[in-house]
Design a protein around this motif. Sequence first.
Motif, PDB file in Angstrom:
ATOM      1  N   GLU A  30       9.243 199.168 -21.747  1.00 42.04           N
ATOM      2  CA  GLU A  30       8.230 198.134 -21.932  1.00 42.04           C
ATOM      3  C   GLU A  30       8.433 197.091 -20.840  1.00 42.04           C
ATOM      4  OE1 GLU A  30       7.255 194.729 -25.170  1.00 42.04           O
ATOM      5  OE2 GLU A  30       7.472 196.769 -25.950  1.00 42.04           O
ATOM      6  N   THR A  31       7.357 196.745 -20.165  1.00 44.62           N
ATOM      7  CA  THR A  31       7.427 195.704 -19.139  1.00 44.62           C
ATOM      8  C   THR A  31       6.258 194.757 -19.314  1.00 44.62           C
ATOM      9  OG1 THR A  31       6.184 196.985 -17.517  1.00 44.62           O
ATOM     10  CG2 THR A  31       8.585 197.214 -17.467  1.00 44.62           C
ATOM     11  N   CYS A  32       6.450 193.548 -18.851  1.00 41.97           N
ATOM     12  CA  CYS A  32       5.404 192.528 -18.884  1.00 41.97           C
ATOM     13  C   CYS A  32       5.297 191.933 -17.483  1.00 41.97           C
ATOM     14  CB  CYS A  32       5.755 191.449 -19.898  1.00 41.97           C
ATOM     15  SG  CYS A  32       4.527 190.127 -19.992  1.00 41.97           S
ATOM     16  N   LEU A  33       4.112 191.977 -16.923  1.00 39.70           N
ATOM     17  CA  LEU A  33       3.853 191.484 -15.572  1.00 39.70           C
ATOM     18  C   LEU A  33       3.130 190.150 -15.667  1.00 39.70           C
ATOM     19  CD1 LEU A  33       3.675 191.970 -12.476  1.00 39.70           C
ATOM     20  CD2 LEU A  33       1.557 193.212 -12.928  1.00 39.70           C
ATOM     21  N   LEU A  34       3.682 189.134 -15.034  1.00 38.96           N
ATOM     22  CA  LEU A  34       3.052 187.818 -14.965  1.00 38.96           C
ATOM     23  C   LEU A  34       2.847 187.486 -13.498  1.00 38.96           C
ATOM     24  CD1 LEU A  34       5.428 186.004 -17.469  1.00 38.96           C
ATOM     25  CD2 LEU A  34       3.126 186.849 -17.966  1.00 38.96           C
ATOM     26  N   TYR A  35       1.608 187.163 -13.113  1.00 40.44           N
ATOM     27  CA  TYR A  35       1.365 186.865 -11.717  1.00 40.44           C
ATOM     28  C   TYR A  35       0.273 185.834 -11.555  1.00 40.44           C
ATOM     29  CZ  TYR A  35      -2.699 189.946 -11.992  1.00 40.44           C
ATOM     30  OH  TYR A  35      -3.890 190.513 -12.334  1.00 40.44           O
ATOM     31  N   THR A  36       0.275 185.210 -10.382  1.00 41.56           N
ATOM     32  CA  THR A  36      -0.811 184.338  -9.972  1.00 41.56           C
ATOM     33  C   THR A  36      -1.420 184.969  -8.741  1.00 41.56           C
ATOM     34  OG1 THR A  36       0.638 182.997  -8.593  1.00 41.56           O
ATOM     35  CG2 THR A  36       0.271 182.237 -10.842  1.00 41.56           C
ATOM     36  N   SER A  37      -2.700 184.803  -8.591  1.00 42.27           N
ATOM     37  CA  SER A  37      -3.380 185.424  -7.476  1.00 42.27           C
ATOM     38  C   SER A  37      -4.486 184.515  -6.981  1.00 42.27           C
ATOM     39  CB  SER A  37      -3.974 186.759  -7.899  1.00 42.27           C
ATOM     40  OG  SER A  37      -4.686 187.336  -6.846  1.00 42.27           O
ATOM     41  N   ASP A  38      -4.584 184.424  -5.682  1.00 39.85           N
ATOM     42  CA  ASP A  38      -5.711 183.755  -5.043  1.00 39.85           C
ATOM     43  C   ASP A  38      -6.447 184.804  -4.242  1.00 39.85           C
ATOM     44  OD1 ASP A  38      -5.174 181.117  -5.900  1.00 39.85           O
ATOM     45  OD2 ASP A  38      -3.658 180.900  -4.348  1.00 39.85           O
ATOM     46  N   ALA A  39      -7.756 184.789  -4.365  1.00 36.43           N
ATOM     47  CA  ALA A  39      -8.582 185.671  -3.554  1.00 36.43           C
ATOM     48  C   ALA A  39      -9.576 184.800  -2.816  1.00 36.43           C
ATOM     49  CB  ALA A  39      -9.325 186.682  -4.430  1.00 36.43           C
ATOM     50  N   ALA A  40      -9.775 185.084  -1.570  1.00 38.55           N
ATOM     51  CA  ALA A  40     -10.707 184.308  -0.767  1.00 38.55           C
ATOM     52  C   ALA A  40     -11.570 185.242   0.050  1.00 38.55           C
ATOM     53  CB  ALA A  40      -9.958 183.351   0.161  1.00 38.55           C
ATOM     54  N   ASP A  41     -12.859 184.896   0.148  1.00 36.23           N
ATOM     55  CA  ASP A  41     -13.694 185.682   1.048  1.00 36.23           C
ATOM     56  C   ASP A  41     -13.729 184.960   2.381  1.00 36.23           C
ATOM     57  OD1 ASP A  41     -15.569 183.609   0.860  1.00 36.23           O
ATOM     58  OD2 ASP A  41     -16.816 184.666  -0.593  1.00 36.23           O
ATOM     59  N   GLU A  42     -14.624 185.340   3.245  1.00 31.90           N
ATOM     60  CA  GLU A  42     -14.668 184.760   4.588  1.00 31.90           C
ATOM     61  C   GLU A  42     -14.881 183.244   4.581  1.00 31.90           C
ATOM     62  OE1 GLU A  42     -17.878 187.275   5.709  1.00 31.90           O
ATOM     63  OE2 GLU A  42     -16.596 188.448   7.034  1.00 31.90           O
ATOM     64  N   GLU A  43     -15.527 182.744   3.495  1.00 28.67           N
ATOM     65  CA  GLU A  43     -15.875 181.316   3.486  1.00 28.67           C
ATOM     66  C   GLU A  43     -15.221 180.526   2.351  1.00 28.67           C
ATOM     67  OE1 GLU A  43     -20.119 181.063   3.447  1.00 28.67           O
ATOM     68  OE2 GLU A  43     -20.326 182.480   5.077  1.00 28.67           O
ATOM     69  N   ASP A  44     -15.027 181.161   1.188  1.00 33.08           N
ATOM     70  CA  ASP A  44     -14.613 180.426   0.000  1.00 33.08           C
ATOM     71  C   ASP A  44     -13.310 180.939  -0.589  1.00 33.08           C
ATOM     72  OD1 ASP A  44     -17.056 178.958  -0.021  1.00 33.08           O
ATOM     73  OD2 ASP A  44     -18.053 180.689  -0.918  1.00 33.08           O
ATOM     74  N   SER A  45     -12.647 180.084  -1.367  1.00 31.68           N
ATOM     75  CA  SER A  45     -11.510 180.504  -2.170  1.00 31.68           C
ATOM     76  C   SER A  45     -11.992 180.774  -3.583  1.00 31.68           C
ATOM     77  CB  SER A  45     -10.443 179.415  -2.223  1.00 31.68           C
ATOM     78  OG  SER A  45      -9.814 179.318  -0.985  1.00 31.68           O
ATOM     79  N   VAL A  46     -11.404 181.755  -4.217  1.00 30.06           N
ATOM     80  CA  VAL A  46     -11.773 182.097  -5.586  1.00 30.06           C
ATOM     81  C   VAL A  46     -10.594 181.810  -6.481  1.00 30.06           C
ATOM     82  CG1 VAL A  46     -12.474 183.952  -7.109  1.00 30.06           C
ATOM     83  CG2 VAL A  46     -13.323 183.901  -4.790  1.00 30.06           C
TER      84      VAL A  46
END
Length: 173
Positions: A157-173
């Motif tokens: 059993e594992t638990c994955l905790l993460y933060t993620s930023d995704a950005a396109d050519e112009e904006d951050s999501v």
Amino acid sequence: KELIIELNRKGEVSSIEGIEMINEDIRKIFQTRINEIPETQREHALADLDKRLENNDLKERLSVTWLIYPQKPISLGDKYTVSYKTHGSLPISFENTYELSEVSENKNRLILSSKIDSDPDTPAIENPGVQIFYDLHGTQKGYYYLDSTTGMIINAETCLLYTSDAADEEDSV
């Protein structure tokens, strides 16, 4: 469907038999749902699926399942680290630390603690009309129970905790 997986002594997948039939089923399912994807993205999505199936993504994903073994014998309480990097459109680096926390006649328990990071030099993922960049960081915690005789995983059993930023050519999501 039957899948026969051969592992080497390090726990890496050296071959998979039966993958072609599974890939064929995945393509069929994808084809039935292709209309749910905007028409402008269908061709790209199909090409991306074929690329993933041809590049043995399943072999890589299965390989990391068994990358849990130390390179030398260990004793109760010992810790060791196994590092690896996935490939594909979003390469991720894992630094897994294991501790042998329980030894019994039937099973052994490994405690897992991981550090996870995406590769900052990864090129953008190309989608029609936009390039997407990712920045992912996280941790993973859990345990594995291994058969004392064979060393094979019998429960995990594992638990994955993460933060993620995704950005396109112009904006951050």
